[in-house]
Scaffold this motif. Structure first.
Motif, short mmCIF file in Angstrom:
data_model
loop_
_atom_site.label_atom_id
_atom_site.label_comp_id
_atom_site.label_asym_id
_atom_site.label_seq_id
_atom_site.Cartn_x
_atom_site.Cartn_y
_atom_site.Cartn_z
N MET A 116 0.83 -1.20 0.00
CA MET A 116 0.00 0.00 0.00
C MET A 116 0.87 1.25 0.00
SD MET A 116 -3.32 0.93 0.32
CE MET A 116 -4.43 2.15 1.04
N VAL A 117 1.92 1.24 0.80
CA VAL A 117 2.83 2.40 0.86
C VAL A 117 3.49 2.61 -0.50
CG1 VAL A 117 4.91 3.34 1.90
CG2 VAL A 117 3.27 2.09 3.32
N ALA A 118 4.00 1.54 -1.09
CA ALA A 118 4.69 1.65 -2.38
C ALA A 118 3.77 2.20 -3.46
CB ALA A 118 5.21 0.28 -2.80
N GLU A 119 2.51 1.82 -3.42
CA GLU A 119 1.57 2.21 -4.47
C GLU A 119 1.01 3.62 -4.28
OE1 GLU A 119 0.71 -2.51 -4.73
OE2 GLU A 119 -0.94 -1.21 -4.09
N ALA A 120 1.21 4.18 -3.08
CA ALA A 120 0.82 5.57 -2.85
C ALA A 120 1.95 6.53 -3.18
CB ALA A 120 0.39 5.76 -1.40
N ALA A 121 3.16 5.98 -3.34
CA ALA A 121 4.35 6.80 -3.56
C ALA A 121 4.58 7.03 -5.05
CB ALA A 121 5.56 6.13 -2.93
N THR A 122 5.61 7.82 -5.33
CA THR A 122 6.06 8.05 -6.71
C THR A 122 7.46 7.47 -6.86
OG1 THR A 122 7.12 10.18 -6.24
CG2 THR A 122 4.76 10.21 -6.74
N ASP A 123 7.98 7.50 -8.08
CA ASP A 123 9.33 7.01 -8.30
C ASP A 123 10.37 7.81 -7.52
OD1 ASP A 123 8.41 5.04 -9.96
OD2 ASP A 123 8.78 6.16 -11.81
N ASP A 124 10.04 9.06 -7.19
CA ASP A 124 11.00 9.93 -6.51
C ASP A 124 11.07 9.72 -5.01
OD1 ASP A 124 11.72 11.16 -8.90
OD2 ASP A 124 10.10 12.64 -8.73
N ASN A 125 10.02 9.12 -4.42
CA ASN A 125 10.05 8.98 -2.96
C ASN A 125 9.64 7.59 -2.46
OD1 ASN A 125 7.26 8.92 -3.26
ND2 ASN A 125 6.89 10.89 -2.28
N ARG A 126 9.51 6.63 -3.38
CA ARG A 126 9.04 5.30 -2.97
C ARG A 126 9.99 4.66 -1.96
NH1 ARG A 126 7.87 3.52 -7.68
NH2 ARG A 126 5.75 4.35 -7.47
N GLY A 127 11.28 4.69 -2.25
CA GLY A 127 12.25 4.10 -1.32
C GLY A 127 12.24 4.79 0.03
N LYS A 128 12.11 6.11 0.01
CA LYS A 128 12.08 6.88 1.25
C LYS A 128 10.89 6.50 2.12
CE LYS A 128 13.05 11.19 0.87
NZ LYS A 128 12.97 12.63 0.55
N LEU A 129 9.72 6.38 1.50
CA LEU A 129 8.52 6.06 2.26
C LEU A 129 8.54 4.63 2.79
CD1 LEU A 129 5.73 7.83 0.17
CD2 LEU A 129 6.88 8.62 2.23
N ILE A 130 9.09 3.71 1.99
CA ILE A 130 9.21 2.34 2.46
C ILE A 130 10.20 2.25 3.62
CG2 ILE A 130 10.05 0.04 1.83
CD1 ILE A 130 7.28 0.60 0.82
N SER A 131 11.31 2.98 3.51
CA SER A 131 12.32 2.98 4.58
C SER A 131 11.75 3.55 5.87
CB SER A 131 13.54 3.79 4.15
OG SER A 131 14.14 3.24 3.00
N PHE A 132 10.79 4.47 5.74
CA PHE A 132 10.17 5.06 6.92
C PHE A 132 9.51 4.01 7.80
CE2 PHE A 132 6.35 7.26 8.76
CZ PHE A 132 7.04 8.05 9.67
N SER A 133 9.05 2.91 7.18
CA SER A 133 8.42 1.85 7.98
C SER A 133 9.41 1.24 8.96
CB SER A 133 7.84 0.76 7.06
OG SER A 133 8.88 0.02 6.43
N HIS A 134 10.69 1.23 8.59
CA HIS A 134 11.70 0.69 9.51
C HIS A 134 11.90 1.64 10.70
CE1 HIS A 134 14.68 -2.36 10.33
NE2 HIS A 134 15.58 -1.42 10.61
N PHE A 135 11.78 2.93 10.44
CA PHE A 135 11.82 3.90 11.54
C PHE A 135 10.69 3.63 12.52
CE2 PHE A 135 10.36 7.88 13.41
CZ PHE A 135 11.53 8.42 13.92
N LEU A 136 9.50 3.33 12.00
CA LEU A 136 8.37 3.03 12.87
C LEU A 136 8.58 1.72 13.62
CD1 LEU A 136 5.44 4.05 10.47
CD2 LEU A 136 6.27 5.29 12.48
#
Length: 432
Positions: free
Chosen positions: A125-145
């Motif tokens: 769900m996170v990957a599909e809400a993101a764009t090519d420019d921030n997909r990795g950043k948003l996925i990595s944020f899950s590790h912060f959580l």
């Protein structure tokens, strides 16, 4: 028409609410480690019951990941993660109000299964809400959580650790409260537009065909990510499960000192995740991966060659917490979004997460014997398995092409349509 700024805010909101499963997953694992000890004092059981309950949690997470991934690709992200989070709350509530040992088994199974089932769907769900420019950043944020969940339980444990049975109930009660809040907020999220579009366009009766993952391109990605994650996770799992034991029983410090050091190292790791978020979507991603892989190996070899002492364990912990944020689980999460199409993304992740949890559970059974043989030996094991994982990442995964939803191997091409692109705000990007 939504503006780029509102689209970005929405993506971060999705990343937070969907990524909170990582917080709850960490909370479930760490809370169980402490709560079972406290319940054991009240219910009259010891390691002979704690060990199988801990293993049951690990294997329940693995089973849930497989089921959740398949269901998430079939019926959608939102419906699946609302159901899984509801089940998580039920499991945590059973554990919080458990009147005896039998209820602990039921609660552990439900809690682990629900957490495992939610993970692959929420990450998709996170990957599909993101764009090519921030997909990795948003996925990595899950590790912060995920690490935030660890810290929350650590801090809570310092307050309620002396309350015995009540302390155990508070630990699980915390998961109930957080789970309910996230569940209510998730209800307002829309379904993944990428999943809806793909479901409409894929000419499949009922559900995406999981057997498509057995075709050479996706089978290679499935095997590679499963091997990378399972091998790199061996070190992380050993460190998480037996780190305190090494500090107390081998290095000879107190439990409170060990806890304080561990908390400090987790904070360092959280800072390192922010660095990962800055570089993961850039052109030098694999350069940093290679650098941090080398730092990880140095970290393992220090206690392996110099002996297991407080100093070597602390230096190891700091170096590994920094390096693991780039050359560890967060990179697996990013690759798992990139290498599989929308229609099969959650299924693929469910399989690899399950495989990794099973490997971790099996390897964990042998670690006490290895420590008894010589504590330094486990760091050689961590170095060896991580080295193989790093080579898989650099020489194999990094060379794989990213998946696209118009792959003719999955369905007839449909004019290069990319469901990740917002056609209202970036029409030019669809002409690829």
């Amino acid at each position: 028409m939504s503006s780029p700024r509102s689209t970005t805010r929405h993506a971060w909101w999705v990343a937070f609410l969907a990524g909170m499963v990582s917080y709850l997953d960490a909370g479930a694992i760490v809370s169980t480690g402490t709560a079972l000890v406290l319940y054991g004092q009240a219910f009259g059981f010891g390691i002979e019951t704690i060990a199988p309950l801990s293993s049951l949690l690990t294997f329940s997470i693995a089973a849930g990941a497989v089921v959740g991934g398949v269901v998430g690709d079939r019926i959608g992200r939102k419906r699946t993660f609302l159901a899984t989070l509801s089940l998580f709350v039920v499991g945590a509530a059973i554990l919080a109000f458990s009147p005896g040992i039998a209820w602990l088994y039921l609660g552990i199974v439900l809690l682990g299964f629900a957490a495992g089932a939610d993970l692959p769907v929420s990450l998709a769900m996170v990957a599909e809400a993101a764009t090519d420019d921030n997909r990795g950043k948003l996925i990595s944020f899950s590790h912060f959580l995920w690490m935030a969940g660890v810290i929350a339980v650590f801090l809570l444990g310092t307050v309620i650790g002396g309350l015995g049975e009540l302390g155990a109930r508070i630990l699980y009660g915390h998961l109930v409260v957080v789970g309910l809040v996230v569940l209510v907020l998730r209800m307002r999220l829309p379904e993944s537009q990428a999943w809806k579009t793909t479901t409409t366009l894929v000419a499949v009766e009922g559900a995406p065909r999981a057997r498509e993952l057995l075709k050479p391109r996706y089978l290679a990605a499935l095997v590679a990510t499963a091997l990378f994650y399972s091998l790199v996770n061996i070190a992380a799992n050993i460190n998480g499960q037996f780190g305190s034991y090494l500090y107390v029983e081998v290095a000879g410090v107190s439990v409170s000192t060990s806890s304080a050091i561990s908390l400090g190292i987790v904070l360092v790791s959280m800072a390192a995740v922010f660095f990962m978020m800055r570089v993961v979507d850039g052109p030098r991603r694999m350069v940093w991966f290679a650098v941090m892989a080398a730092v990880s190996l140095v970290a393992f070899l220090l206690p392996a060659t110099l002996g297991v002492t407080v100093v070597t364990l602390m230096v190891f912990g700091v170096l590994y917490s920094i390096a693991g944020a780039v050359a560890g689980e967060p990179m697996y999460k990013v690759w798992s979004q990139e290498l599989f199409p929308t229609s099969h993304r959650a299924t693929a992740q469910g399989i690899t997460i399950a495989f990794t949890r099973v490997v971790a559970g099996v390897v964990g059974l042998w670690i006490p014997s290895l420590i008894a043989f010589g504590a330094s030996a486990i760091f050689f094991l961590m170095a060896a398995t991580s080295l193989v994982a790093f080579l898989i990442g650099i020489l194999w995964i990094a060379r794989m092409p990213k998946a696209t939803d118009d792959d003719p191997a999955l369905r007839p091409a449909y004019d290069g349509f990319d469901p990740f692109v917002d056609t209202d705000t970036d029409a030019a990007a669809t002409q690829r």
